[in-house]
Structures are given as structure tokens and as C-alpha cells.
Scaffold this motif. Structure first.
Motif, PDB file in Angstrom:
ATOM      1  N   GLU A 131     -17.409  59.896  42.725  1.00  0.00           N
ATOM      2  CA  GLU A 131     -17.960  59.536  44.035  1.00  0.00           C
ATOM      3  C   GLU A 131     -16.950  59.854  45.137  1.00  0.00           C
ATOM      4  O   GLU A 131     -17.299  60.409  46.176  1.00  0.00           O
ATOM      5  N   PHE A 132     -15.682  59.496  44.915  1.00  0.00           N
ATOM      6  CA  PHE A 132     -14.640  59.794  45.898  1.00  0.00           C
ATOM      7  C   PHE A 132     -14.515  61.304  46.100  1.00  0.00           C
ATOM      8  O   PHE A 132     -14.500  61.792  47.230  1.00  0.00           O
ATOM      9  N   ARG A 186      -7.825  59.856  38.744  1.00  0.00           N
ATOM     10  CA  ARG A 186      -7.390  59.551  40.106  1.00  0.00           C
ATOM     11  C   ARG A 186      -7.367  60.839  40.917  1.00  0.00           C
ATOM     12  O   ARG A 186      -6.806  61.849  40.480  1.00  0.00           O
ATOM     13  N   ASP A 242     -17.701  58.716  37.341  1.00  0.00           N
ATOM     14  CA  ASP A 242     -17.798  57.374  37.907  1.00  0.00           C
ATOM     15  C   ASP A 242     -17.282  57.318  39.346  1.00  0.00           C
ATOM     16  O   ASP A 242     -17.632  58.141  40.161  1.00  0.00           O
ATOM     17  N   LYS A 243     -16.429  56.332  39.653  1.00  0.00           N
ATOM     18  CA  LYS A 243     -15.934  56.130  41.026  1.00  0.00           C
ATOM     19  C   LYS A 243     -15.073  57.306  41.495  1.00  0.00           C
ATOM     20  O   LYS A 243     -15.096  57.659  42.671  1.00  0.00           O
ATOM     21  N   THR A 244     -14.337  57.897  40.580  1.00  0.00           N
ATOM     22  CA  THR A 244     -13.522  59.057  40.945  1.00  0.00           C
ATOM     23  C   THR A 244     -14.423  60.211  41.375  1.00  0.00           C
ATOM     24  O   THR A 244     -14.121  60.926  42.328  1.00  0.00           O
ATOM     25  N   CYS A 261     -14.505  64.982  37.286  1.00  0.00           N
ATOM     26  CA  CYS A 261     -14.386  63.565  37.626  1.00  0.00           C
ATOM     27  C   CYS A 261     -15.666  62.835  37.243  1.00  0.00           C
ATOM     28  O   CYS A 261     -16.760  63.394  37.341  1.00  0.00           O
ATOM     29  N   LYS A 290     -24.009  63.479  37.217  1.00  0.00           N
ATOM     30  CA  LYS A 290     -23.002  62.420  37.386  1.00  0.00           C
ATOM     31  C   LYS A 290     -21.570  62.883  37.172  1.00  0.00           C
ATOM     32  O   LYS A 290     -20.667  62.086  36.998  1.00  0.00           O
TER      33      LYS A 290
END
Length: 106
Positions: free
Chosen positions: A49-50, A89, A45-47, A43, A21
């Protein structure tokens, strides 16, 4: 008061790695015409994944996050320290590749 924030603009040096993860990649940032610094970026979480989907070798990226030092003892008993960027970010700065639009959409 303490403050730990870093913003970098540079190019990804290789494809991202995903382990448990966490997405990690390296970024090269030119200090001047002759010198370049390389940073490890992690990175979550969502970062993550991006980054896993959009970070590609050579892509120009903006990375914003904080610095973290990791220390450990190597096989010879020497104390080692590395510094990495914990990104909250990651943004692609180059134009997205154009896609073919079917004529029926026009």
C-alpha cells in the motif's frame, strides 16, 4: 543458522505495478560511477500500500527485505532464474513535497 537480509538505497526506475495485491517496482542502485545494478522489488500488505502510494519514478528509496529466486522453464524449454527483493520495508529518503498552507492556519 541461515540469514537472508538485504538493504538497498537507490532510485525507482518506473511507476509501481499492482497485480493481485502485490506491488512491484524496479530500483537502480549505483555500484560505482560507471556501473548500476537493477533489482525487482515485490511488496505485500501494508508495504505494498505504501509503495503504491509513494513510489514514483526517480524517487530515492530505501528498500529492506530478503532475496528470493524464482525459476521457470521458458517456451524453448530453457531453465530461467530471476532474483527479486521481497520488501518488508520501503522508505522514501527525499524530502516530502511542500504543500501550501492556508493563511487561516498561521
Amino acid at each position: 543458522m541461515n540469514y537472508n537480509r538485504v538493504i538497498l538505497i537507490g532510485r525507482a526506475t518506473k511507476e509501481p505495478e499492482v497485480k493481485e495485491k502485490v506491488t512491484k517496482f524496479d530500483i537502480a542502485v549505483n555500484r560505482n560511477k560507471e556501473e548500476t545494478d537493477f533489482f525487482r522489488v515485490s511488496c505485500f500488505d501494508k508495504t505494498a500500500e505504501f509503495a503504491n502510494s509513494y513510489v514514483k519514478k526517480g524517487k530515492l528509496l530505501l528498500v529492506e527485505g530478503s532475496l528470493r529466486n524464482n525459476s521457470w522453464t521458458d517456451k524453448e524449454g530453457k531453465q530461467r532464474i530471476t532474483t527479486e527483493i521481497i520488501a518488508n520495508r520501503v522508505e522514501a529518503l527525499e524530502k516530502k513535497e511542500l504543500i501550501d498552507v492556508p493563511e487561516s492556519w498561521n
